[in-house]
Each structure stands twice: as structure tokens, then as C-alpha cells.
Scaffold this active site. Structure first.
Site, PDB file in Angstrom:
ATOM      1  N   HIS A 133      11.557  10.535  -6.228  1.00 17.45           N
ATOM      2  CA  HIS A 133      12.996  10.273  -6.126  1.00 17.45           C
ATOM      3  C   HIS A 133      13.504  11.035  -4.914  1.00 17.45           C
ATOM      4  O   HIS A 133      13.493  12.263  -4.890  1.00 17.45           O
ATOM      5  CB  HIS A 133      13.729  10.735  -7.389  1.00 17.45           C
ATOM      6  CG  HIS A 133      13.526   9.834  -8.562  1.00 17.45           C
ATOM      7  ND1 HIS A 133      13.405  10.299  -9.851  1.00 17.45           N
ATOM      8  CD2 HIS A 133      13.431   8.486  -8.648  1.00 17.45           C
ATOM      9  CE1 HIS A 133      13.241   9.271 -10.677  1.00 17.45           C
ATOM     10  NE2 HIS A 133      13.245   8.155  -9.968  1.00 17.45           N
ATOM     11  N   GLU A 136      15.777  14.343  -4.507  1.00 21.93           N
ATOM     12  CA  GLU A 136      15.367  15.595  -5.163  1.00 21.93           C
ATOM     13  C   GLU A 136      14.629  16.472  -4.149  1.00 21.93           C
ATOM     14  O   GLU A 136      13.429  16.732  -4.284  1.00 21.93           O
ATOM     15  CB  GLU A 136      14.529  15.245  -6.406  1.00 21.93           C
ATOM     16  CG  GLU A 136      15.393  14.428  -7.394  1.00 21.93           C
ATOM     17  CD  GLU A 136      14.633  13.715  -8.516  1.00 21.93           C
ATOM     18  OE1 GLU A 136      13.406  13.919  -8.651  1.00 21.93           O
ATOM     19  OE2 GLU A 136      15.277  12.949  -9.255  1.00 21.93           O
ATOM     20  N   ARG A 191      18.286   7.637  -4.507  1.00 20.82           N
ATOM     21  CA  ARG A 191      17.220   7.988  -5.450  1.00 20.82           C
ATOM     22  C   ARG A 191      16.022   7.035  -5.368  1.00 20.82           C
ATOM     23  O   ARG A 191      14.866   7.461  -5.485  1.00 20.82           O
ATOM     24  CB  ARG A 191      17.831   7.926  -6.848  1.00 20.82           C
ATOM     25  CG  ARG A 191      16.888   7.906  -8.037  1.00 20.82           C
ATOM     26  CD  ARG A 191      17.714   7.710  -9.311  1.00 20.82           C
ATOM     27  NE  ARG A 191      16.938   7.374 -10.478  1.00 20.82           N
ATOM     28  CZ  ARG A 191      16.412   8.273 -11.319  1.00 20.82           C
ATOM     29  NH1 ARG A 191      16.567   9.560 -11.099  1.00 20.82           N
ATOM     30  NH2 ARG A 191      15.725   7.870 -12.380  1.00 20.82           N
ATOM     31  N   HIS A 260       9.877  16.289 -10.236  1.00 18.68           N
ATOM     32  CA  HIS A 260      11.260  15.854 -10.011  1.00 18.68           C
ATOM     33  C   HIS A 260      12.197  17.055 -10.010  1.00 18.68           C
ATOM     34  O   HIS A 260      11.784  18.179 -10.271  1.00 18.68           O
ATOM     35  CB  HIS A 260      11.688  14.940 -11.176  1.00 18.68           C
ATOM     36  CG  HIS A 260      10.980  13.638 -11.235  1.00 18.68           C
ATOM     37  ND1 HIS A 260      11.581  12.442 -10.908  1.00 18.68           N
ATOM     38  CD2 HIS A 260       9.717  13.321 -11.607  1.00 18.68           C
ATOM     39  CE1 HIS A 260      10.726  11.458 -11.079  1.00 18.68           C
ATOM     40  NE2 HIS A 260       9.582  11.958 -11.513  1.00 18.68           N
ATOM     41  N   GLU A 334      10.850  18.907 -14.109  1.00 19.19           N
ATOM     42  CA  GLU A 334      12.176  18.819 -13.492  1.00 19.19           C
ATOM     43  C   GLU A 334      12.474  20.237 -13.021  1.00 19.19           C
ATOM     44  O   GLU A 334      12.623  21.153 -13.831  1.00 19.19           O
ATOM     45  CB  GLU A 334      13.241  18.368 -14.512  1.00 19.19           C
ATOM     46  CG  GLU A 334      13.095  16.944 -15.009  1.00 19.19           C
ATOM     47  CD  GLU A 334      13.729  15.915 -14.063  1.00 19.19           C
ATOM     48  OE1 GLU A 334      14.305  16.320 -13.033  1.00 19.19           O
ATOM     49  OE2 GLU A 334      13.639  14.714 -14.356  1.00 19.19           O
TER      50      GLU A 334
END
Lengths: 373, 177
Positions: A133, A136, A191, A260, A334
Site C-alpha cells: 500500500h 504507508e 493506497r 503495512h 501494521e
């Protein structure tokens, strides 16, 4: 008068912003005053601002990096700079690092994977990807740091020496280069990929909804304008298909980690269904250890669990597919933070984020090494 | 679950001062999400155990600085792409943070998780009364849908009277990005 409207007239009571060339200043002021129209100066001299910006841009055009030792890991880099970094890393360490092109993006950019190997043939391997993405940014930046870290530590035992003695590491730093360039040139919050499919009003597919695991089910959108648009069919995106092809033809990948940001979570499958994976207990234990290692460095708090119970239902996700291919140790991170800066994480947090995440990655890699299957 | 009404959550929170990690206040709250598709904000009741730190001095310094500006303050992209915030813009960012909290509350459901992602643009609007007024264009990020939602909000602030959002409206997203 050559007036340049920066905020056009739209009706009574709404302000209007105008850039006024110097010779027109007096006539315009006279006209406004004569008509009782109030005004204020927002910018005295636009040219000064333009000049300043030019200087800034020239200063920050540091030129492409010349060595991975003088490379600035504590700042965000352009695609060209990161691709140059990769070539430098390979040329500085030809016996350890090689660069593979696994495919091309929609806009025909090469998709590069770094291979770290001490030899052997088709050894069991660990896959790590960052930047799937594009907005990020701390993930691509961390990927660059991981690459250098592997090289620095490949001989020492608190590092990855024992892992590299038996296994290879594959690292795809810019998994979505088209999106990445778009975040640098047009829209920092982009994204998805940049594909156009016939019948689409909007551009781009969410590459983390495009995998063949529960594809098109709840947890992804069929609307091309949505941030979670799954695409017209599974693996429609070359960025995804190239990884699928690579994983299948390699045939010996034992751990797969997709990175991510943001939210500070460590996740394992599934996202598309509430049915727990058969290896749930083991994956949960590994996550617990990995998160503890991560927190030990700077006290950063992570939660962990399956995707569907920890964040939300998401179908067509990367690690659901890799797990179903038989890659037991499939995880998603994440990274920082939890929303204070979100995607716009200050550059000074890049290195601490990468350092703490690396500790968690080592736990996963070590466990994979110790539990061959 | 409360039949025919909605879902009620009982929360125990610790509030931490963003500018001073050691300054914390405990809080209990009840949040009621209403049933059905009515566009009603969730009901919130809360009790603070104690008081947050006094910020009068910093508030007054900021207030006077802005009141005495010759030209209205204008800024964009806070933080910038690299996460930078110029020090003099930090209070502007914090004000947006607080004001966006109101907008987020008014637009939250059990299926949203909204955060302030960025201030795209802020413009001070000079007033003849004692209030400071700022016209913000912000981006909200919904972690559930992953959407980025532009939102306009007009914010009033005064050191003694606090923050008010006098106007806010969701803005259209651009089509191709």
C-alpha cells in the site's frame, strides 16, 4: 488587468482570492475601495515564495546515493533513490545479495526483489514485502533499513547468521511502485495500484484484496472508486500476480511476512472467514513472543491476533492466500503509529520503527528455522 | 444490547496529555450507539476523576500571537508528506485535532474508526470580537473502510471559552485520485 483567480467567485458572501501582477495593484485597490469592497493581503510577494521553494527543492535534490554506508536511513526517499540503493547493496555484497526482477507493474516499472543467500540451491526461504500500500511510507523506508541490516549482521550470531546458513531471505521493498510514485507526485494518500480496467470510472485496485482467497467476498468492495476495490478478478494486478508466480515456482517458501502501516498490530490468517486456521495456537504463541521482542526496545505497544478478530473482515488478502498455499508462518504487520501521525509518520521515527520491527521479524525467522516442515 | 434502542458500551479510560506523558487523568464513560440508520451521533456521558493540567499560560501566548498577526495565518499540509510540523504550527494542529474530535463524534457509528490524517489547508478569519476563527480543510482517515474523507470545518477558539465547531461539511472526493 491580468488578474489570476486562485479562489474563483462563487456567490455572494464567499471570499475570492486573486494573484495580482504588480502593475495592476493600484488600479485594483482603487476599484475595490471605490466600490466599498474590503480586502486583505494574504501573500505580499508570491515570487519570494516561489524562489524559496525552488531553493528548498534544489537543496533536497541530494543527488542519488553513492554508497549504502552514507545513505540516509532516517529520511524518506524517492523510487529512483531506493532502486539505486538496491544496486549499490548488490555491488557492495555480490556474494550475499542479488536482485531479481519478478515482473512489471501496470505502468511498466520493474518489480524488484532482493535475494539474500549464502549458497545452496532453492533453500527454504523467508519472504518479506513492504510498500504494497503505497501511502504507508514507513514500510518501504523500513524495508531499506532491513536490507542493510541483513548485510551488516549476516556473519554475527545475534544477527541472522544462523538463519542465512540454512535459509534464504527474499525482500521486496517497493511492492507497489506505481502507487509509490503517485504518492510522491500527486496524492500522498494514494493506497492502491494504478491500473485502469474497462468499465472502471476510477483508477486502481487494492492489492491486499486481489489475492485468490475468499476473493470478492465480504471485506472487499466491488466499487472501482473504493479504497478496498478487489479488482475485476483475482490476480488481475501484475504486482500481485508476479508474487503469486514467484511463490509457486519457488515452491520452498516457509515464512511469508507482508508489512503495512499503521495501527501497531501483528496479525495472522484468516481475514476472509471466522474459521480459525489449524495452526492458530502456534501462530498465536509466535505472535506473543514477537510482540514482546518488539516492545522490549522502545516500549511500543502492539496487539496481535487473527486478522478478522483483531481488525476487520477482509477478503482476498495476501497472507490468507499464502497460508492456503501451505506457507504456515504467514504474518502481517501494521507498523507505527496508532493515529497521531498515521500515514504521515515523522522521518525521525523510521529507524526506531525498523529496529523494533526487526526484533519481531527475527523471532519469526528463528522459529521458522527451528521448526522445519 | 438494549432492545429497540441500540448498543451501549461502558468504558474505563486513562487520558494522557499528548504534550506531557506524565500527566494522566482517569475517566469513565458510557457510549450509546443508536439502532438503525438514523444519522444521529452516539450519546456520550463521561466523568473525569480529577482535572487535566492547567494550560492558561501556553493558551494565552498562542492567543496573543495570533491576535497580533498583521496578516491572517494561512498554511497547508500539516503535517507535510514527511510528517514534519513547523513548531509555530503545532498549536494549529492541536486545535484541528480537538475540533476534528467533535466532527468524528458526530459522524461515528459502530462501523467507523475515524482519525485526523492531515490538515490540507487552514486559513485564519479575522474577527472583530475576542474569538479566533479558523477555516480548516482536513482529511479524515477511516481505518475500517480505508477511505480518506475531505472535510471542511470552521473552528472558533478562545482561551476561556474553549473550542467550538460552528460549521462543518463533508467534501466530495476526487474521482481518479
Amino acid at each position: 488587468l491580468q488578474l489570476d483567480f486562485w479562489l474563483a467567485p462563487r456567490g455572494l458572501g464567499h471570499p475570492v482570492d486573486i494573484r495580482v501582477p504588480f502593475p495592476s495593484l493600484q488600479p485594483l485597490k482603487a476599484h475595490l475601495e471605490a466600490n466599498g469592497i474590503s480586502y486583505s493581503i494574504m501573500i505580499e510577494d508570491v515570487q519570494t515564495l516561489v524562489d524559496d521553494e525552488q531553493m528548498e527543492m534544489l537543496r533536497s535534490r541530494r543527488g542519488l546515493p553513492v554508497s549504502t554506508n552514507t545513505f540516509d536511513y532516517a529520511t524518506y526517499h524517492s523510487l529512483d533513490e531506493i532502486y539505486t540503493f538496491m544496486d549499490l547493496l548488490v555491488s557492495e555484497n555480490p556474494n550475499l545479495v542479488s536482485k531479481l526482477e519478478i515482473g512489471r507493474s501496470t505502468e511498466n516499472r520493474p518489480l524488484y526483489v532482493l535475494k539474500f543467500s549464502k549458497g545452496g540451491t532453492n533453500r527454504p526461504a523467508i519472504w518479506i514485502d513492504t510498500g504494497i500500500h503505497s501511502r504507508e511510507w514507513v514500510t518501504q523506508a523500513s524495508g531499506v533499513w532491513f536490507a542493510k541490516k541483513i548485510v551488516q549482521d549476516h556473519e554475527n550470531n545475534e544477527g541472522v547468521a544462523s538463519i542465512l546458513d540454512k535459509m534464504d531471505i527474499f525482500l521486496e521493498i517497493v511492492t507497489n511502485p506505481d502507487g509509490f510514485v503517485f504518492t510522491q507526485t500527486q496524492n500522498r494518500m494514494w493506497r492502491k495500484t494504478r491500473s485502469r480496467h474497462s468499465g472502471s470510472v476510477c483508477v486502481g485496485v487494492d492489492p491486499n484484496r486481489n489475492w485468490d482467497a475468499g476473493f470478492g467476498g465480504p471485506g472487499a468492495s466491488g466499487n472501482t472508486c473504493s479504497e478496498t476495490y478487489h479488482g475485476p478478478y483475482a490476480n488481475s494486478e501484475p504486482e500481485v500476480k508476479s508474487i503469486v508466480d514467484f511463490v509457486k515456482s519457488h515452491g520452498n517458501i516457509k515464512a511469508f511476512i507482508s508489512i503495512h502501516s499503521y495501527s501497531q498490530l501483528l496479525l495472522y490468517p484468516y481475514g476472509y472467514t471466522t474459521t480459525p486456521v489449524p495452526d492458530q495456537k502456534e501462530l498465536h504463541e509466535i505472535s506473543k513472543k514477537a510482540v514482546a521482542a518488539l516492545s522490549s526496545l522502545y516500549g511500543t505497544n502492539y496487539k496481535y491476533g487473527s486478522i478478522i478478530t483483531t481488525i476487520y473482515q477482509a477478503s482476498g488478502g495476501t497472507i490468507d492466500w499464502t497460508y492456503n498455499q501451505g506457507i504456515k508462518y504467514s504474518f502481517t504487520f501494521e507498523l507505527r503509529d496508532t493515529g497521531r501521525y498515521g500515514f504521515l509518520l515523522p522521518a525521525k521515527q523510521i529507524v526506531p520503527t525498523a529496529q523494533e520491527t526487526w526484533l519481531a521479524l527475527k523471532v519469526i525467522m528463528q522459529h521458522t528455522l527451528d521448526h522445519p516442515y | 444490547d438494549i432492545d429497540d434502542v441500540g448498543h451501549k458500551y461502558y468504558l474505563e479510560l486513562e487520558l494522557e496529555d499528548v504534550l506531557d506523558k506524565d500527566s494522566t487523568v482517569n475517566c469513565t464513560a458510557e457510549v450509546l450507539y443508536h439502532l438503525g440508520n438514523k444519522n444521529i451521533a452516539p450519546d456520550v456521558q463521561f466523568t473525569l476523576e480529577g482535572e487535566p493540567k492547567n494550560t492558561d499560560e501556553a493558551d494565552n501566548i498562542f492567543y496573543n500571537r495570533i491576535k497580533n498577526l498583521e496578516k491572517e495565518l494561512v498554511a497547508e499540509n500539516i503535517p507535510d508528506s514527511h510528517g514534519n510540523v513547523p513548531p509555530e504550527m503545532e498549536p494549529i494542529r492541536l486545535l484541528a485535532w480537538v475540533a476534528s474530535g467533535y466532527v468524528i463524534w458526530q459522524n461515528s457509528t459502530e462501523n467507523t474508526k475515524l482519525q485526523l490524517a492531515q490538515i490540507k489547508h487552514v486559513k485564519q478569519v479575522k474577527r472583530s470580537d475576542e474569538y479566533l476563527e479558523f477555516d480548516y480543510m482536513i482529511l479524515l482517515h477511516d481505518t475500517v473502510s480505508q477511505e480518506i474523507i475531505p472535510w471542511q470545518m470552521t473552528v472558533l477558539w478562545h482561551p476561556q471559552h474553549g473550542v467550538q465547531v460552528t460549521q462543518d461539511s463533508r467534501q466530495p472526493k476526487h474521482a481518479s485520485g
